[in-house]
Scaffold this motif. Structure first.
Motif, PDB file in Angstrom:
ATOM      1  N   TYR A  91       0.371  -0.753   0.336  1.00 10.97           N
ATOM      2  CA  TYR A  91      -0.100  -0.033  -0.105  1.00 10.97           C
ATOM      3  C   TYR A  91       0.909   1.465  -0.186  1.00 10.97           C
ATOM      4  CZ  TYR A  91      -3.710   3.549   0.956  1.00 10.97           C
ATOM      5  OH  TYR A  91      -4.413   4.581   0.951  1.00 10.97           O
ATOM      6  N   ALA A  92       2.491   1.563   0.920  1.00  8.79           N
ATOM      7  CA  ALA A  92       3.136   2.017   0.210  1.00  8.79           C
ATOM      8  C   ALA A  92       3.015   2.496  -0.853  1.00  8.79           C
ATOM      9  CB  ALA A  92       4.032   1.612   1.746  1.00  8.79           C
ATOM     10  N   GLY A  93       3.390   1.316  -1.007  1.00  3.21           N
ATOM     11  CA  GLY A  93       3.899   2.053  -2.538  1.00  3.21           C
ATOM     12  C   GLY A  93       2.720   1.782  -4.012  1.00  3.21           C
ATOM     13  N   CYS A  94       2.022   1.904  -3.678  1.00  2.00           N
ATOM     14  CA  CYS A  94       0.808   2.248  -4.713  1.00  2.00           C
ATOM     15  C   CYS A  94       0.093   3.567  -4.146  1.00  2.00           C
ATOM     16  CB  CYS A  94       0.265   0.955  -4.872  1.00  2.00           C
ATOM     17  SG  CYS A  94      -0.930   0.200  -3.720  1.00  2.00           S
ATOM     18  N   GLY A  95      -0.746   3.217  -2.918  1.00  2.00           N
ATOM     19  CA  GLY A  95      -1.607   4.122  -2.355  1.00  2.00           C
ATOM     20  C   GLY A  95      -2.950   4.404  -3.277  1.00  2.00           C
ATOM     21  N   VAL A  96      -3.178   2.517  -3.168  1.00  2.00           N
ATOM     22  CA  VAL A  96      -4.148   1.815  -3.376  1.00  2.00           C
ATOM     23  C   VAL A  96      -4.888   1.169  -3.027  1.00  2.00           C
ATOM     24  CG1 VAL A  96      -4.052   1.848  -5.655  1.00  2.00           C
ATOM     25  CG2 VAL A  96      -6.179   2.779  -5.970  1.00  2.00           C
ATOM     26  N   MET A  97      -6.585   1.091  -2.348  1.00  2.00           N
ATOM     27  CA  MET A  97      -6.290   0.203  -2.369  1.00  2.00           C
ATOM     28  C   MET A  97      -8.040  -0.560  -2.726  1.00  2.00           C
ATOM     29  SD  MET A  97      -7.444   0.145   2.071  1.00  2.00           S
ATOM     30  CE  MET A  97      -5.661   0.759   3.032  1.00  2.00           C
ATOM     31  N   ASN A  98      -8.380  -2.253  -3.017  1.00  2.00           N
ATOM     32  CA  ASN A  98      -9.587  -2.525  -4.233  1.00  2.00           C
ATOM     33  C   ASN A  98     -10.617  -2.308  -3.039  1.00  2.00           C
ATOM     34  OD1 ASN A  98     -11.503  -4.495  -5.213  1.00  2.00           O
ATOM     35  ND2 ASN A  98      -9.557  -4.519  -6.624  1.00  2.00           N
ATOM     36  N   TYR A  99     -11.740  -2.216  -2.856  1.00  4.97           N
ATOM     37  CA  TYR A  99     -12.675  -2.250  -1.560  1.00  4.97           C
ATOM     38  C   TYR A  99     -13.887  -2.951  -2.543  1.00  4.97           C
ATOM     39  CZ  TYR A  99     -10.803   1.459   1.100  1.00  4.97           C
ATOM     40  OH  TYR A  99      -9.879   2.634   1.944  1.00  4.97           O
ATOM     41  N   THR A 100     -13.331  -3.637  -3.229  1.00  2.00           N
ATOM     42  CA  THR A 100     -14.123  -4.802  -3.910  1.00  2.00           C
ATOM     43  C   THR A 100     -14.698  -5.818  -2.324  1.00  2.00           C
ATOM     44  OG1 THR A 100     -14.008  -5.236  -6.295  1.00  2.00           O
ATOM     45  CG2 THR A 100     -14.830  -6.996  -5.101  1.00  2.00           C
ATOM     46  N   PRO A 101     -16.075  -5.952  -2.089  1.00  2.00           N
ATOM     47  CA  PRO A 101     -16.392  -7.210  -0.640  1.00  2.00           C
ATOM     48  C   PRO A 101     -16.093  -8.496  -1.392  1.00  2.00           C
ATOM     49  CG  PRO A 101     -18.266  -5.737  -1.364  1.00  2.00           C
ATOM     50  CD  PRO A 101     -17.417  -5.563  -2.653  1.00  2.00           C
ATOM     51  N   THR A 102     -15.338  -8.953  -0.289  1.00  2.00           N
ATOM     52  CA  THR A 102     -14.824 -10.732   0.036  1.00  2.00           C
ATOM     53  C   THR A 102     -12.976 -10.508  -0.371  1.00  2.00           C
ATOM     54  OG1 THR A 102     -17.376 -11.304   0.661  1.00  2.00           O
ATOM     55  CG2 THR A 102     -15.365 -12.669  -0.288  1.00  2.00           C
ATOM     56  N   PHE A 103     -13.593  -9.927  -2.205  1.00  2.00           N
ATOM     57  CA  PHE A 103     -12.541 -10.598  -3.014  1.00  2.00           C
ATOM     58  C   PHE A 103     -11.629  -9.161  -3.709  1.00  2.00           C
ATOM     59  CE2 PHE A 103     -15.694 -13.292  -3.897  1.00  2.00           C
ATOM     60  CZ  PHE A 103     -14.935 -14.386  -3.849  1.00  2.00           C
ATOM     61  N   GLY A 104     -11.679  -7.922  -2.527  1.00  2.00           N
ATOM     62  CA  GLY A 104     -11.141  -6.975  -2.431  1.00  2.00           C
ATOM     63  C   GLY A 104      -9.565  -7.478  -1.917  1.00  2.00           C
ATOM     64  N   TRP A 105      -8.675  -6.166  -1.272  1.00  2.00           N
ATOM     65  CA  TRP A 105      -7.505  -6.003  -0.601  1.00  2.00           C
ATOM     66  C   TRP A 105      -8.042  -4.178   0.498  1.00  2.00           C
ATOM     67  CZ3 TRP A 105      -3.212  -2.512  -1.162  1.00  2.00           C
ATOM     68  CH2 TRP A 105      -2.821  -3.288  -0.824  1.00  2.00           C
ATOM     69  N   TYR A 106      -8.299  -4.504   0.971  1.00  2.00           N
ATOM     70  CA  TYR A 106      -8.315  -3.512   1.924  1.00  2.00           C
ATOM     71  C   TYR A 106      -8.310  -3.427   3.109  1.00  2.00           C
ATOM     72  CZ  TYR A 106     -13.513  -4.663   2.822  1.00  2.00           C
ATOM     73  OH  TYR A 106     -13.755  -5.408   3.415  1.00  2.00           O
ATOM     74  N   TYR A 107      -7.375  -2.166   3.654  1.00  5.93           N
ATOM     75  CA  TYR A 107      -8.227  -2.444   5.609  1.00  5.93           C
ATOM     76  C   TYR A 107      -8.469  -1.098   5.388  1.00  5.93           C
ATOM     77  CZ  TYR A 107      -6.387  -2.647  10.364  1.00  5.93           C
ATOM     78  OH  TYR A 107      -6.199  -2.929  11.729  1.00  5.93           O
ATOM     79  N   ASN A 108      -9.113  -1.385   6.955  1.00  6.36           N
ATOM     80  CA  ASN A 108     -10.496   0.402   7.685  1.00  6.36           C
ATOM     81  C   ASN A 108      -9.760   0.449   8.814  1.00  6.36           C
ATOM     82  OD1 ASN A 108     -10.863   1.671   4.690  1.00  6.36           O
ATOM     83  ND2 ASN A 108     -12.631   0.031   5.056  1.00  6.36           N
ATOM     84  N   SER A 109      -9.736  -1.429   9.118  1.00  5.56           N
ATOM     85  CA  SER A 109     -10.074  -1.622  10.627  1.00  5.56           C
ATOM     86  C   SER A 109      -9.317  -2.858  10.931  1.00  5.56           C
ATOM     87  CB  SER A 109     -11.427  -1.109  11.500  1.00  5.56           C
ATOM     88  OG  SER A 109     -11.954  -1.934  11.165  1.00  5.56           O
ATOM     89  N   PRO A 110     -10.170  -3.237  12.442  1.00  8.30           N
ATOM     90  CA  PRO A 110      -9.535  -5.093  12.473  1.00  8.30           C
ATOM     91  C   PRO A 110     -10.890  -5.735  12.028  1.00  8.30           C
ATOM     92  CG  PRO A 110      -9.194  -3.733  14.561  1.00  8.30           C
ATOM     93  CD  PRO A 110      -9.597  -2.579  13.341  1.00  8.30           C
ATOM     94  N   ASN A 111     -11.906  -4.821  11.859  1.00  2.96           N
ATOM     95  CA  ASN A 111     -13.017  -5.843  11.634  1.00  2.96           C
ATOM     96  C   ASN A 111     -13.835  -4.960  10.333  1.00  2.96           C
ATOM     97  OD1 ASN A 111     -12.929  -7.046  14.079  1.00  2.96           O
ATOM     98  ND2 ASN A 111     -13.764  -5.000  15.218  1.00  2.96           N
ATOM     99  N   ASP A 112     -12.901  -4.182  10.161  1.00  2.00           N
ATOM    100  CA  ASP A 112     -13.948  -3.760   8.131  1.00  2.00           C
ATOM    101  C   ASP A 112     -12.166  -3.963   7.039  1.00  2.00           C
ATOM    102  OD1 ASP A 112     -14.697  -2.816   6.021  1.00  2.00           O
ATOM    103  OD2 ASP A 112     -14.588  -0.815   7.003  1.00  2.00           O
ATOM    104  N   ARG A 113     -12.191  -5.195   7.003  1.00  2.00           N
ATOM    105  CA  ARG A 113     -10.974  -6.010   6.374  1.00  2.00           C
ATOM    106  C   ARG A 113     -10.882  -6.995   5.166  1.00  2.00           C
ATOM    107  NH1 ARG A 113      -9.710  -8.514  10.729  1.00  2.00           N
ATOM    108  NH2 ARG A 113      -8.472 -10.381   9.776  1.00  2.00           N
ATOM    109  N   ALA A 114      -9.923  -6.978   3.987  1.00  4.69           N
ATOM    110  CA  ALA A 114     -10.204  -7.917   3.215  1.00  4.69           C
ATOM    111  C   ALA A 114      -9.765  -9.110   3.457  1.00  4.69           C
ATOM    112  CB  ALA A 114     -10.686  -7.340   1.843  1.00  4.69           C
TER     113      ALA A 114
END
Length: 160
Positions: A45-68
């Motif tokens: 993430y530090a190297g690209c600065g973008v997350m993918n918020y696709t439910p279940t199959f994406g790649w993201y972290y908002n919090s311990p309970n809201d992450r892919a």
């Protein structure tokens, strides 16, 4: 969608800063399954600065309970990076001799189960050095690990 470069220098700077300590923005998963893939995801993430918020199959972290699952799971990260056709980082699996700093290495057992994710921080004189969490390391020779299988995920870039 537009392709962007993966900033390997930013990924490396993040790895150097946080390999032997924790960024409090992210939960430390060390005692609940391991923190290695969480750390690798932070570096990517530090190297690209973008997350993918696709439910279940994406790649993201908002919090311990809201992450892919891909943010913290070894196999899930592999599946996301190698199959991602949407927003976020993407990778191809290559032979180790193509390793570059900022790429990801995953270690596996003889049954084909991959269990550890490492970030490449240096490649010199034919040797690969890595950083990781769970078994915290920085500039550890890849050759010092014991494993039966290994795969290199070369981060090609990201899409926005």
């Amino acid at each position: 969608m537009k392709n962007i470069d993966y900033n390997r220098k930013k990924a490396l700077a993040y790895a150097e800063k946080w390999a032997l300590k924790r960024n409090h923005r992210y939960l430390d998963f060390e005692n609940i399954g391991g923190d290695c893939t969480n750390f690798a995801s932070q570096c990517i993430y530090a190297g690209c600065g973008v997350m993918n918020y696709t439910p279940t199959f994406g790649w993201y972290y908002n919090s311990p309970n809201d992450r892919a699952p891909a943010w913290t799971g070894v196999g899930f990260l592999y599946n996301f990076l190698t199959n991602n056709k949407g927003i976020g980082p993407y990778a191809i699996e290559l032979a180790l001799n193509y390793a570059q700093t900022g790429d990801i290495v995953q270690l596996g057992d003889s049954d084909g189960r991959f269990y550890h994710t490492l970030v490449i921080v240096s490649v010199r004189n034919g040797n690969i050095y890595v950083a990781s969490h769970t078994f915290d390391a920085y500039m550890r020779p890849l050759s010092s690990y014991l494993f039966d299988n290994i795969r290199l995920l070369h981060i090609v870039g990201a899409r926005v």
